[in-house]
Design a protein around this motif. Structure first.
Motif, PDB file in Angstrom:
ATOM      1  N   SER A  24     -59.795 -11.862  19.843  1.00  0.00           N
ATOM      2  CA  SER A  24     -58.738 -12.133  20.810  1.00  0.00           C
ATOM      3  C   SER A  24     -58.373 -10.846  21.527  1.00  0.00           C
ATOM      4  O   SER A  24     -58.097  -9.833  20.882  1.00  0.00           O
ATOM      5  N   ASN A  25     -58.397 -10.892  22.848  1.00  0.00           N
ATOM      6  CA  ASN A  25     -58.005  -9.754  23.672  1.00  0.00           C
ATOM      7  C   ASN A  25     -57.094 -10.247  24.781  1.00  0.00           C
ATOM      8  O   ASN A  25     -57.307 -11.334  25.323  1.00  0.00           O
ATOM      9  N   GLU A  26     -56.110  -9.423  25.129  1.00  0.00           N
ATOM     10  CA  GLU A  26     -55.141  -9.819  26.136  1.00  0.00           C
ATOM     11  C   GLU A  26     -54.660  -8.594  26.893  1.00  0.00           C
ATOM     12  O   GLU A  26     -54.503  -7.522  26.309  1.00  0.00           O
ATOM     13  N   MET A  27     -54.442  -8.775  28.191  1.00  0.00           N
ATOM     14  CA  MET A  27     -53.803  -7.745  29.002  1.00  0.00           C
ATOM     15  C   MET A  27     -52.729  -8.412  29.851  1.00  0.00           C
ATOM     16  O   MET A  27     -52.927  -9.518  30.348  1.00  0.00           O
ATOM     17  N   ILE A  28     -51.617  -7.717  29.995  1.00  0.00           N
ATOM     18  CA  ILE A  28     -50.568  -8.123  30.925  1.00  0.00           C
ATOM     19  C   ILE A  28     -50.332  -6.923  31.825  1.00  0.00           C
ATOM     20  O   ILE A  28     -49.999  -5.835  31.343  1.00  0.00           O
ATOM     21  N   VAL A  29     -50.562  -7.106  33.123  1.00  0.00           N
ATOM     22  CA  VAL A  29     -50.474  -5.993  34.065  1.00  0.00           C
ATOM     23  C   VAL A  29     -49.691  -6.409  35.306  1.00  0.00           C
ATOM     24  O   VAL A  29     -49.650  -7.585  35.664  1.00  0.00           O
ATOM     25  N   ALA A  30     -49.101  -5.438  35.939  1.00  0.00           N
ATOM     26  CA  ALA A  30     -48.354  -5.665  37.177  1.00  0.00           C
ATOM     27  C   ALA A  30     -49.224  -5.318  38.377  1.00  0.00           C
ATOM     28  O   ALA A  30     -50.169  -4.546  38.270  1.00  0.00           O
ATOM     29  N   GLY A  31     -48.871  -5.903  39.518  1.00  0.00           N
ATOM     30  CA  GLY A  31     -49.493  -5.528  40.769  1.00  0.00           C
ATOM     31  C   GLY A  31     -50.684  -6.374  41.185  1.00  0.00           C
ATOM     32  O   GLY A  31     -51.201  -6.208  42.287  1.00  0.00           O
ATOM     33  N   ILE A  32     -51.155  -7.262  40.332  1.00  0.00           N
ATOM     34  CA  ILE A  32     -52.188  -8.223  40.697  1.00  0.00           C
ATOM     35  C   ILE A  32     -51.739  -9.595  40.199  1.00  0.00           C
ATOM     36  O   ILE A  32     -50.862  -9.699  39.360  1.00  0.00           O
ATOM     37  N   SER A  33     -52.374 -10.619  40.741  1.00  0.00           N
ATOM     38  CA  SER A  33     -51.990 -11.983  40.395  1.00  0.00           C
ATOM     39  C   SER A  33     -53.195 -12.758  39.871  1.00  0.00           C
ATOM     40  O   SER A  33     -54.339 -12.301  39.961  1.00  0.00           O
ATOM     41  N   ALA A  34     -52.929 -13.959  39.384  1.00  0.00           N
ATOM     42  CA  ALA A  34     -54.012 -14.843  38.946  1.00  0.00           C
ATOM     43  C   ALA A  34     -54.973 -15.108  40.107  1.00  0.00           C
ATOM     44  O   ALA A  34     -56.186 -15.181  39.904  1.00  0.00           O
ATOM     45  N   ALA A  35     -54.455 -15.210  41.315  1.00  0.00           N
ATOM     46  CA  ALA A  35     -55.306 -15.437  42.486  1.00  0.00           C
ATOM     47  C   ALA A  35     -56.231 -14.258  42.759  1.00  0.00           C
ATOM     48  O   ALA A  35     -57.322 -14.437  43.305  1.00  0.00           O
ATOM     49  N   ASP A  36     -55.824 -13.052  42.374  1.00  0.00           N
ATOM     50  CA  ASP A  36     -56.673 -11.870  42.544  1.00  0.00           C
ATOM     51  C   ASP A  36     -57.774 -11.834  41.483  1.00  0.00           C
ATOM     52  O   ASP A  36     -58.896 -11.396  41.749  1.00  0.00           O
ATOM     53  N   VAL A  37     -57.456 -12.272  40.296  1.00  0.00           N
ATOM     54  CA  VAL A  37     -58.374 -12.197  39.153  1.00  0.00           C
ATOM     55  C   VAL A  37     -59.381 -13.345  39.162  1.00  0.00           C
ATOM     56  O   VAL A  37     -60.569 -13.151  38.872  1.00  0.00           O
ATOM     57  N   TRP A  38     -58.928 -14.535  39.484  1.00  0.00           N
ATOM     58  CA  TRP A  38     -59.730 -15.745  39.296  1.00  0.00           C
ATOM     59  C   TRP A  38     -61.111 -15.708  39.956  1.00  0.00           C
ATOM     60  O   TRP A  38     -62.107 -16.066  39.318  1.00  0.00           O
ATOM     61  N   PRO A  39     -61.248 -15.282  41.225  1.00  0.00           N
ATOM     62  CA  PRO A  39     -62.581 -15.302  41.847  1.00  0.00           C
ATOM     63  C   PRO A  39     -63.593 -14.407  41.124  1.00  0.00           C
ATOM     64  O   PRO A  39     -64.795 -14.687  41.144  1.00  0.00           O
ATOM     65  N   LEU A  40     -63.121 -13.355  40.491  1.00  0.00           N
ATOM     66  CA  LEU A  40     -64.019 -12.447  39.778  1.00  0.00           C
ATOM     67  C   LEU A  40     -64.504 -13.059  38.462  1.00  0.00           C
ATOM     68  O   LEU A  40     -65.610 -12.773  38.004  1.00  0.00           O
ATOM     69  N   LEU A  41     -63.698 -13.893  37.862  1.00  0.00           N
ATOM     70  CA  LEU A  41     -64.046 -14.549  36.605  1.00  0.00           C
ATOM     71  C   LEU A  41     -64.802 -15.855  36.855  1.00  0.00           C
ATOM     72  O   LEU A  41     -65.763 -16.168  36.153  1.00  0.00           O
ATOM     73  N   ALA A  42     -64.398 -16.598  37.861  1.00  0.00           N
ATOM     74  CA  ALA A  42     -64.948 -17.927  38.112  1.00  0.00           C
ATOM     75  C   ALA A  42     -66.342 -17.907  38.717  1.00  0.00           C
ATOM     76  O   ALA A  42     -67.082 -18.886  38.600  1.00  0.00           O
ATOM     77  N   VAL A  43     -66.714 -16.815  39.352  1.00  0.00           N
ATOM     78  CA  VAL A  43     -68.047 -16.694  39.957  1.00  0.00           C
ATOM     79  C   VAL A  43     -68.881 -15.810  39.037  1.00  0.00           C
ATOM     80  O   VAL A  43     -68.874 -14.577  39.148  1.00  0.00           O
ATOM     81  N   ALA A  44     -69.589 -16.457  38.121  1.00  0.00           N
ATOM     82  CA  ALA A  44     -70.288 -15.748  37.043  1.00  0.00           C
ATOM     83  C   ALA A  44     -71.245 -14.645  37.509  1.00  0.00           C
ATOM     84  O   ALA A  44     -71.308 -13.598  36.855  1.00  0.00           O
TER      85      ALA A  44
END
Length: 174
Positions: A24-44
């Motif tokens: 299990s790994n987790e990060m909580i960070v400021a300054g970016i959103s789920a919309a910023d992260v999702w395309p990088l994860l969803a496009v393998a």
């Protein structure tokens, strides 16, 4: 007011603590959103851009490059050639977290490894995003991975998270 955080949804047979290995790994960070992260994860095919422990990503049946429920794909990670099938795919929207998970497998007999790798990406108050990745594993290789120190799964998934956050920040600035 207390803030509630979501959890991974586990399929039968893969509940943490009931398999040979769990990371299990987790990060909580400021300054970016789920919309910023999702395309990088969803496009393998983008994974190797920010995570060196992934390569040779291919899709079956003319699917891809974006993951979706039921899609079969292949990639290499942790020295394993992994076949995978997406079991959950829900992009983040309207205050709901993004969820993506796959069943992956490699090897046969004593070398067989079965995993359920899940991700949760959710916006939190104060302009923060939470990225949670958890994986359960079954099989003899999972026992070996669980006993290895330093733990290759914890360290590898942390590199994936670090790279994902860094890539999201770069994309947002760019």
């Amino acid at each position: 007011m207390a803030e509630r955080m979501n959890a991974i949804i586990w399929p039968e047979g893969y509940l943490p603590g009931t398999t040979e290995n769990f990371a299990s790994n987790e990060m909580i960070v400021a300054g970016i959103s789920a919309a910023d992260v999702w395309p990088l994860l969803a496009v393998a095919p983008r994974w190797p851009e920010y995570y060196a422990n992934s390569s040779d990503i291919r899709f079956y049946d003319g699917k891809g490059p974006e993951l979706e429920t039921g899609v079969r794909f292949f990639f290499r990670t942790f020295g394993f050639p992994v076949e995978g099938e997406v079991t959950e795919y829900v992009p983040p929207a309207h205050g709901e977290p993004g969820r993506v998970a796959w069943h992956g497998w490699a090897g046969e007999g004593d070398t067989r490894l079965d995993v359920h790798h899940a991700w949760l990406v959710e916006d939190l108050s104060g302009g923060r995003v939470r990225i949670l990745t958890q994986e359960t594993q079954k099989g003899k290789p999972a026992v070996e991975l669980a006993n290895a120190r330093p733990n290759p799964m914890i360290n590898g998934h942390q590199e994936w998270l670090d790279g994902l956050v860094s890539a999201a920040r770069k994309a947002k600035q760019g």
